[in-house]
Design an enzyme around this catalytic site. Structure first.
Site, short mmCIF file in Angstrom:
data_model
loop_
_atom_site.label_atom_id
_atom_site.label_comp_id
_atom_site.label_asym_id
_atom_site.label_seq_id
_atom_site.Cartn_x
_atom_site.Cartn_y
_atom_site.Cartn_z
N TYR A 284 55.45 42.32 32.63
CA TYR A 284 54.90 42.16 31.28
C TYR A 284 55.34 43.33 30.40
O TYR A 284 55.86 43.13 29.29
CB TYR A 284 53.36 42.09 31.33
N SER B 67 53.29 47.26 22.79
CA SER B 67 52.17 47.80 23.57
C SER B 67 52.45 49.24 23.96
O SER B 67 53.62 49.64 24.16
CB SER B 67 52.02 46.95 24.83
N LYS C 154 58.00 43.69 26.86
CA LYS C 154 57.75 44.38 25.58
C LYS C 154 58.87 45.38 25.30
O LYS C 154 59.37 45.48 24.17
CB LYS C 154 56.40 45.11 25.63
P1 NAD Z 1 46.24 36.03 23.54
O1 NAD Z 1 46.71 35.47 24.83
O2 NAD Z 1 44.79 35.92 23.22
O3 NAD Z 1 47.07 35.40 22.32
C1 NAD Z 1 48.40 34.97 22.47
C2 NAD Z 1 48.47 33.57 21.88
O4 NAD Z 1 49.83 33.12 21.97
C3 NAD Z 1 47.61 32.54 22.62
O5 NAD Z 1 46.82 31.83 21.69
C4 NAD Z 1 48.61 31.63 23.32
O6 NAD Z 1 48.12 30.30 23.42
C5 NAD Z 1 49.81 31.76 22.42
N1 NAD Z 1 51.13 31.54 23.06
C6 NAD Z 1 51.64 32.15 24.15
N2 NAD Z 1 52.91 31.73 24.35
C7 NAD Z 1 53.20 30.84 23.37
C8 NAD Z 1 54.34 30.09 23.04
N3 NAD Z 1 55.46 30.14 23.76
N4 NAD Z 1 54.28 29.28 21.94
C9 NAD Z 1 53.16 29.20 21.19
N5 NAD Z 1 52.05 29.91 21.46
C10 NAD Z 1 52.07 30.72 22.53
O7 NAD Z 1 46.72 37.56 23.50
P2 NAD Z 1 46.29 38.73 22.51
O8 NAD Z 1 45.43 39.67 23.26
O9 NAD Z 1 45.84 38.16 21.23
O10 NAD Z 1 47.70 39.43 22.34
C11 NAD Z 1 48.58 39.09 21.30
C12 NAD Z 1 49.88 39.85 21.48
O11 NAD Z 1 49.61 41.25 21.56
C13 NAD Z 1 50.61 39.50 22.78
O12 NAD Z 1 51.99 39.49 22.52
C14 NAD Z 1 50.24 40.64 23.69
O13 NAD Z 1 51.22 40.87 24.67
C15 NAD Z 1 50.17 41.80 22.72
N6 NAD Z 1 49.32 42.88 23.20
C16 NAD Z 1 48.05 42.62 23.59
C17 NAD Z 1 47.25 43.64 24.07
C18 NAD Z 1 45.84 43.37 24.53
O14 NAD Z 1 45.27 44.20 25.23
N7 NAD Z 1 45.22 42.26 24.17
C19 NAD Z 1 47.74 44.94 24.17
C20 NAD Z 1 49.06 45.18 23.74
C21 NAD Z 1 49.84 44.14 23.26
C1 UD1 Z 2 46.38 47.22 30.89
C2 UD1 Z 2 47.89 47.15 30.90
C3 UD1 Z 2 48.45 47.13 29.50
C4 UD1 Z 2 47.79 46.06 28.67
C5 UD1 Z 2 46.28 46.28 28.70
C6 UD1 Z 2 45.52 45.27 27.91
C7 UD1 Z 2 48.85 48.28 32.84
C8 UD1 Z 2 49.56 49.49 33.34
N1 UD1 Z 2 48.47 48.28 31.59
O1 UD1 Z 2 45.98 48.47 30.38
O2 UD1 Z 2 49.83 46.87 29.58
O3 UD1 Z 2 48.28 46.13 27.35
O4 UD1 Z 2 45.84 46.21 30.07
O5 UD1 Z 2 45.77 43.99 28.38
O6 UD1 Z 2 48.63 47.34 33.55
N2 UD1 Z 2 38.82 49.33 34.86
C9 UD1 Z 2 37.78 49.44 35.75
N3 UD1 Z 2 37.24 48.29 36.26
C10 UD1 Z 2 37.68 47.05 35.90
C11 UD1 Z 2 38.74 46.96 34.98
C12 UD1 Z 2 39.30 48.11 34.48
O7 UD1 Z 2 37.36 50.54 36.10
O8 UD1 Z 2 37.16 46.04 36.42
C13 UD1 Z 2 39.42 50.55 34.29
C14 UD1 Z 2 40.88 50.73 34.63
O9 UD1 Z 2 41.02 51.45 35.82
C15 UD1 Z 2 41.37 51.50 33.41
C16 UD1 Z 2 40.46 51.08 32.28
O10 UD1 Z 2 39.33 50.47 32.89
O11 UD1 Z 2 41.21 52.86 33.64
C17 UD1 Z 2 41.11 50.09 31.33
O12 UD1 Z 2 41.66 49.05 32.10
P1 UD1 Z 2 42.29 47.74 31.43
O13 UD1 Z 2 41.32 47.18 30.46
O14 UD1 Z 2 42.75 46.86 32.52
O15 UD1 Z 2 43.51 48.29 30.56
P2 UD1 Z 2 44.75 49.22 31.00
O16 UD1 Z 2 44.87 49.27 32.47
O17 UD1 Z 2 44.62 50.50 30.26
#
Ligand code: NAD
Ligand code: UD1
Length: 336
Positions: free
Chosen positions: A149, A124, A153
């Site tokens: 979290y 991330s 990572k």
């Molecule tokens: P998500 O929660 O939708 O998907 C994760 C999946 O992993 C889920 O289906 C959950 O049931 C499964 N899971 C969790 N722990 C498990 C375990 N121990 N064994 C088996 N299954 C397990 O999340 P996502 O948004 O699809 O994210 C996927 C990956 O990307 C994660 O590692 C997350 O940290 C990373 N990531 C996500 C974002 C984001 O904004 N969505 C941003 C940066 C990184």
């Molecule tokens: C956060 C996490 C990041 C994670 C990502 C997606 C932190 C520092 N970062 O990013 O690790 O990968 O989520 O899960 O926590 N906002 C509003 N109103 C809302 C919600 C959000 O104004 O109700 C704004 C926030 O202030 C931000 C932007 O929208 O400026 C994006 O927010 P968000 O979707 O939560 O993502 P990040 O904070 O960028």
């Protein structure tokens, strides 16, 4: 080629499975449904008209991962499984360290025993912490993350670097995602967090479908053109395709450890996101301006040049696509 996708029924994993299947890969999924639903497997099959092999269970289970590797000739692993809610990680740090670290170490250990060494990790942009400039480039050092979290990572990235140092026949790619939003165009797959969402797009969707009353825009006094925070939003289908490019690149250039930002390279403000969502979906969102949210940075976005140069990958979808496809999923899942 057979790919094990951990967390394959989750938001990004399910979209990546669709792209893998469309490109002719065989897909094996393991997921414990801690944050996803069993019906996602059927939806993936419906979209692609292809079959998948599914194992329900925990990636932390040695027995299960051994079983998967014994029963399948796995060529590479994309590791999405993990917990991802920032706020929850502050309240339950041990749960986050245990799940995210243990699952990864267990998986890597079994892979090593089976001589399967192609590994793609969901990292991330959060690992950058606070930098001196808003454009984050892969050569920057990791800086202090603001929550457990983010630290999982960063720790996993370091574990993978140590593993590669110990044995450079590993083929490791760290993908640092910026802010994934959007949904598959079918409206069948998307981001549907349980409880009240923390992230911007899921919150907008709940307001637009009248499940929550109003959105609060956190802060309007940042030093940005319209005063609201700037992030790099990336359509999840573009993100999914980035994994296929990374996989291809890893197979063609083995025995290395690569790091790539996956972002658009363009900053979008919260206000722009809200305005675009209203415009493309022809609706009014109920929103107010509120206080800044603790821990939010005013602005950051990806330097996306390395992925373009080395993976031949760049985002193709627009902000309009992100807003349209997200809303399509929300209305579709509400009527289910
Ligand atoms: P998500 O929660 O939708 O998907 C994760 C999946 O992993 C889920 O289906 C959950 O049931 C499964 N899971 C969790 N722990 C498990 C375990 N121990 N064994 C088996 N299954 C397990 O999340 P996502 O948004 O699809 O994210 C996927 C990956 O990307 C994660 O590692 C997350 O940290 C990373 N990531 C996500 C974002 C984001 O904004 N969505 C941003 C940066 C990184
Ligand atoms: C956060 C996490 C990041 C994670 C990502 C997606 C932190 C520092 N970062 O990013 O690790 O990968 O989520 O899960 O926590 N906002 C509003 N109103 C809302 C919600 C959000 O104004 O109700 C704004 C926030 O202030 C931000 C932007 O929208 O400026 C994006 O927010 P968000 O979707 O939560 O993502 P990040 O904070 O960028």
């Amino acid at each position: 080629m057979k790919i094990l996708v951990t967390g394959g029924t989750g938001y990004i994993g399910s979209h990546t499975c669709v792209e893998l299947l469309n490109e002719g890969y065989e897909v094996v999924i393991v997921d414990n449904f801690s944050n996803s639903k069993p019906e996602v497997t059927e939806k993936i099959k419906k979209i692609t008209n292809k079959d998948i092999k599914f194992y329900k269970g925990d990636v932390c289970s040695r027995e299960l991962i051994e079983k998967i590797f014994n029963e399948n000739e796995i060529d590479g692993v994309i590791h999405f499984a993990g917990y991802k809610a920032v706020g929850e990680s502050v309240k339950k740090p041990l749960m986050y360290y245990q799940n995210n670290l243990e699952s990864t170490i267990n998986l890597l250990d079994v892979m090593q025993n089976h001589n399967c060494k192609t590994f793609i990790f969901s990292s991330s942009a959060t690992v950058y912490g606070i930098q001196d400039t808003p454009k984050y480039v892969e050569t920057m050092e990791r800086r202090k993350q603001s929550n457990p979290y983010g630290r999982t990572k960063s720790m996993i990235e370091q574990i993978l670097e140590d593993l590669y140092t110990s044995d450079n026949s590993w083929n490791i790619t760290l993908l640092r995602y910026f802010n994934p939003v959007g949904s598959h165009e079918s409206g069948l797959l998307g981001d549907d967090p349980s409880g009240i969402p923390n992230n911007l797009m899921p919150y907008i969707l709940r307001v637009s479908t009248h499940q929550l009353e109003k959105l609060t825009i956190f802060g309007r006094d940042y030093e940005t053109p319209d005063g609201t925070c700037i992030r790099d939003y990336i359509h999840v289908v573009d993100l999914a395709k980035g994994h296929l490019k990374a996989l291809k690149h890893a197979k063609e250039n083995p025995s290395n450890l690569y790091i790539y930002n996956l972002g658009s390279g363009k900053g979008i403000s919260v206000q722009e996101m809200v305005d675009t969502f209203e415009k493309v979906n022809n609706l009014k969102l109920n929103y107010v301006y509120g206080e800044r949210r603790a821990g939010d940075l005013p602005e950051y976005y990806a330097d996306a040049n390395k992925a373009l140069k080395e993976l031949n990958w760049k985002t193709e979808k627009t902000l309009e696509d992100m807003c349209k496809d997200s809303y399509n999923f929300a209305i579709n899942s509400k009527s289910e």
